[in-house]
Design a protein around this motif. Structure first.
Motif, short mmCIF file in Angstrom:
data_model
loop_
_atom_site.label_atom_id
_atom_site.label_comp_id
_atom_site.label_asym_id
_atom_site.label_seq_id
_atom_site.Cartn_x
_atom_site.Cartn_y
_atom_site.Cartn_z
N SER A 90 0.82 -1.20 0.00
CA SER A 90 0.00 0.00 0.00
C SER A 90 0.86 1.26 0.00
N GLN A 127 2.32 1.85 -3.44
CA GLN A 127 1.33 2.42 -4.36
C GLN A 127 1.14 3.91 -4.12
N ALA A 158 -3.30 -2.12 -17.01
CA ALA A 158 -3.59 -2.86 -15.78
C ALA A 158 -2.40 -2.83 -14.82
N ASP A 159 -1.19 -2.97 -15.36
CA ASP A 159 0.01 -2.88 -14.52
C ASP A 159 0.16 -1.49 -13.92
N GLU A 206 -2.22 -1.23 -11.06
CA GLU A 206 -1.72 -1.99 -9.91
C GLU A 206 -0.58 -1.23 -9.22
N ARG A 207 0.23 -0.55 -10.00
CA ARG A 207 1.38 0.15 -9.43
C ARG A 207 0.98 1.40 -8.64
N GLY A 213 -2.25 1.96 -7.55
CA GLY A 213 -3.37 1.69 -6.67
C GLY A 213 -4.70 2.20 -7.16
N SER A 272 -7.94 0.93 -8.73
CA SER A 272 -8.63 -0.33 -9.02
C SER A 272 -9.44 -0.25 -10.30
N VAL A 276 -7.23 -1.24 -13.15
CA VAL A 276 -6.93 -2.68 -13.12
C VAL A 276 -8.12 -3.48 -13.64
N GLU A 277 -9.32 -3.15 -13.17
CA GLU A 277 -10.51 -3.85 -13.64
C GLU A 277 -10.75 -3.60 -15.12
#
Length: 269
Positions: free
Chosen positions: A47, A50, A185-186, A189-190, A192, A194, A197-198
């Protein structure tokens, strides 16, 4: 651009490092060593990583800063122990040791709180720009543009840092031969996010059908706008409640101010 940066670095005149540069270097080295030790023990601070990636801060420098503040808090507790001893106060050493450790823990988490608050603001700004970006991509795909072309073209419309980050990610993925959906998406993720990513996961499932990709973009943009509207309504509701509480306190204070003389005169009788 890369060659120009290399030439500029070679042409730069070396100067003596300043005090902030030396301090940053020490924090970087100390934080790097501490980060390696924590990573070997399975502690990765996902966390915090991110939040720092979202705010553009260095993880190693932040870990070094956390360590320095923890040492400062512990020394502050020891200093308080010494001061109380000089004043003649009898306090058990175990109690002051506990106070010193608590102060060290409190000071250690100050960079985490700062990074989390700054990342929350930047993440909300990024999500807002992401909704507009998805609308632009959907509009360009409605004009018979391919998704691989619409992604970088839509990111060139704005000049803000969220679109610049998306544009750099998509351009690098295209030049490197990486799937842009996987790159986005990466990125989510990097930093934070969401929603990103989704989105990358959903688009990978329907990447063969341009119409479904466009519908996915449109639906995700509408979902982001609905979430923003819900958050805005929740924030407005909290502010209304706080204003109502302030009005109630003001009314009570005015009633006390007006009724106090009458109450005191009645009690005297």
């Amino acid at each position: 651009v890369a060659l120009a940066r290399i030439d500029a670095a070679h042409r730069a005149t070396p100067t003596a490092p300043s005090a902030p540069a030396i301090r940053t270097g020490v924090e970087q080295q100390l934080g790097g060593w501490i980060g390696d030790q924590l990573r070997r023990r399975g502690i990765r601070y996902a966390s915090l990583r991110q939040d720092l990636a979202m705010t553009g801060q260095s993880y190693d420098a932040t870990m070094g800063r956390k360590t320095g503040l923890a040492i400062f808090g512990f020394l502050l507790g020891v200093l308080l122990l010494t001061a109380t001893d000089t004043l003649g106060a009898s306090v058990p050493a175990a109690g002051w040791l506990l106070i010193a450790l608590v102060l060290a823990a409190v000071f250690c988490f100050v960079p985490d709180i700062d990074a989390r608050s700054a990342a929350r603001r930047r993440r909300a700004e990024f999500t807002r720009a992401l909704g507009a970006y998805l609308d632009w991509v959907s509009l360009q795909m409605s004009g018979q543009a391919a998704a691989e072309q619409a992604l970088p073209d839509a990111a060139r419309i704005g000049d803000g840092w969220p679109l610049a980050l998306i544009r750099a990610t998509v351009t690098h993925a295209t030049r490197s031969g990486v799937d842009p959906w996987l790159a986005l998406a990466d990125l989510g993720e990097r930093i934070g996010v969401s929603d990103l990513v989704e989105l990358g996961a959903l688009v990978q499932l329907v990447a063969h059908d341009g119409a479904q990709v466009r519908d996915t973009f449109t639906a995700r943009a509408a979902s982001i706008r609905a979430e923003e509207l819900a958050d805005a309504e929740g924030t407005a509701g909290k502010r209304d409640q706080s204003m109502l509480l302030a009005q109630i306190l003001l009314g009570v204070g005015f009633a006390v101010f007006v009724g106090y003389p009458a109450v005191t005169n009645f009690l005297r009788i």
